[in-house]
Write a protein that holds these residues in place. Structure first.
Motif, short mmCIF file in Angstrom:
data_model
loop_
_atom_site.label_atom_id
_atom_site.label_comp_id
_atom_site.label_asym_id
_atom_site.label_seq_id
_atom_site.Cartn_x
_atom_site.Cartn_y
_atom_site.Cartn_z
N ARG A 163 0.76 -1.43 0.27
CA ARG A 163 -0.03 -0.10 0.21
C ARG A 163 0.83 1.20 0.09
N PHE A 164 2.30 1.18 0.87
CA PHE A 164 2.90 2.42 0.86
C PHE A 164 3.46 2.71 -0.60
N ILE A 165 4.00 1.66 -1.33
CA ILE A 165 4.45 1.85 -2.54
C ILE A 165 3.50 2.46 -3.44
N GLU A 166 2.25 1.77 -3.64
CA GLU A 166 1.14 2.13 -4.36
C GLU A 166 0.72 3.65 -4.01
N PHE A 167 0.90 3.95 -2.75
CA PHE A 167 0.43 5.29 -2.58
C PHE A 167 1.56 6.32 -3.10
N LEU A 168 2.66 6.10 -2.87
CA LEU A 168 3.88 6.83 -3.53
C LEU A 168 3.69 6.94 -4.91
N GLN A 169 3.37 5.86 -5.53
CA GLN A 169 3.42 5.87 -7.09
C GLN A 169 2.07 6.77 -7.44
N GLN A 170 0.98 6.73 -6.82
CA GLN A 170 -0.21 7.84 -7.24
C GLN A 170 0.40 9.20 -6.94
N ARG A 171 1.00 9.41 -5.92
CA ARG A 171 1.35 10.84 -5.67
C ARG A 171 2.64 11.66 -6.40
N LEU A 172 3.43 10.54 -6.73
CA LEU A 172 4.77 11.04 -7.43
C LEU A 172 4.60 11.03 -9.02
N ARG A 173 3.52 10.48 -9.51
CA ARG A 173 3.23 10.14 -10.88
C ARG A 173 2.20 11.39 -11.29
#
Length: 289
Positions: free
Chosen positions: A279-289
């Motif tokens: 979930r942490f990785i998916e969250f960062l992907q959503q925000r950083l992209r």
């Protein structure tokens, strides 16, 4: 495990009242089902089924064995479902290694938002500049900027940050504003480590400029702070200098030019991740992209 699988097949055969229907329900070939049930009967030393050409019937021992198997299979399925729900629920301690300045300046609001979304997760965040060993140290994930160095780790791209040129108004008033990237060779340039060569894209071409600095730094935050203190020009992503640009401490220069995008990765030792890390990785992907 093999015995449990045979018990499951036995239960399915009894429920379906025949091998052919059980084969259709389970996807296990009819001949395999028959062979597995025969092996089960041999292993326990009891005949469980009366077989005819049209149907099957439970023996007295088979009825007792079926009731016991059904309870065991139902309990095993319930435990499996409960375990799956537990593993899918983000909880526990998330141990992450993060770049110091990038985490403090840019990731902190994202981490706070993620923490509010997942109250079951606690955080153990390591912001030391060293490269942690994900194999021998108890970290779930490491966030890194730049191309991953260790090919044995699993690298998941989070996004990319495009750097631009910034300087303080006082520095530009004193040293003059460069009119082209080539003019940076005559300016003080603040970069992480020794600046060396800066690469630019813009106006339909690419070029490299050799730049110089009085400072050799290993901190993005310190380079940015020195720029606000009128000590030179920085090449940084706009996300890192957004506050300084907003309050007028820094101003973007040469807006038609940009540096090479800096990739951001999440590194893990394995592809099989607990829910908290996924979930942490998916969250960062959503925000950083």
């Amino acid at each position: 495990m093999e015995l449990l699988n045979d018990m499951v097949l036995f239960v399915e055969v009894v429920k379906a009242k025949g091998f052919r229907r059980a084969a259709e329900a389970t996807g296990v070939p009819n001949s395999t089902l028959s062979r597995r049930i025969a092996a089960l009967e041999k292993s326990i030393g009891l005949r469980l089924l009366h077989r005819t050409t049209r149907r099957i019937e439970l023996t007295e021992a088979g009825l007792l064995y079926y009731e016991r198997c059904r309870r065991i299979v139902d309990e095993a399925r319930l435990a499996h479902e409960q375990l799956g729900e537990m593993l899918a629920q983000p909880s526990g301690v998330l141990r992450a290694s993060l770049p110091v300045d990038f985490a403090v300046i840019y990731l902190a609001p994202m981490i706070a938002e993620f923490a509010r979304l997942h109250p079951g997760i606690d955080f153990d965040l390591d912001l030391t500049p060293r490269r942690v060993d994900l194999v021998s140290e108890p970290f779930d994930v490491a966030v890194r900027m730049g191309v991953p160095e260790n090919s044995q780790l699993i690298a998941r791209p989070l996004g990319a940050l495009t750097p631009h040129l910034y300087a303080s108004p006082a520095y530009l008033a004193r040293a003059g504003e460069p009119s082209a990237p080539e003019a940076l060779a005559r300016h003080q340039c603040l970069g992480v480590l020794k600046p060396g060569v800066w690469r630019f894209h813009g106006e339909g071409r690419q070029l490299e400029v050799a730049v110089d600095s009085r400072f050799a730094l290993n901190s993005i935050g310190l380079a940015k702070r020195l720029a606000t203190l009128d000590m030179g020009i920085v090449l940084m992503p706009e996300e890192i200098v957004a506050d300084e640009v907003a309050n007028g401490a820094l101003r973007r220069i040469l807006p038609g030019w940009r540096g090479t995008p800096v990739p951001v990765y999440a590194l893990t030792e394995t592809r099989l991740l607990p829910a908290k890390t996924q979930r942490f990785i998916e969250f960062l992907q959503q925000r950083l992209r």
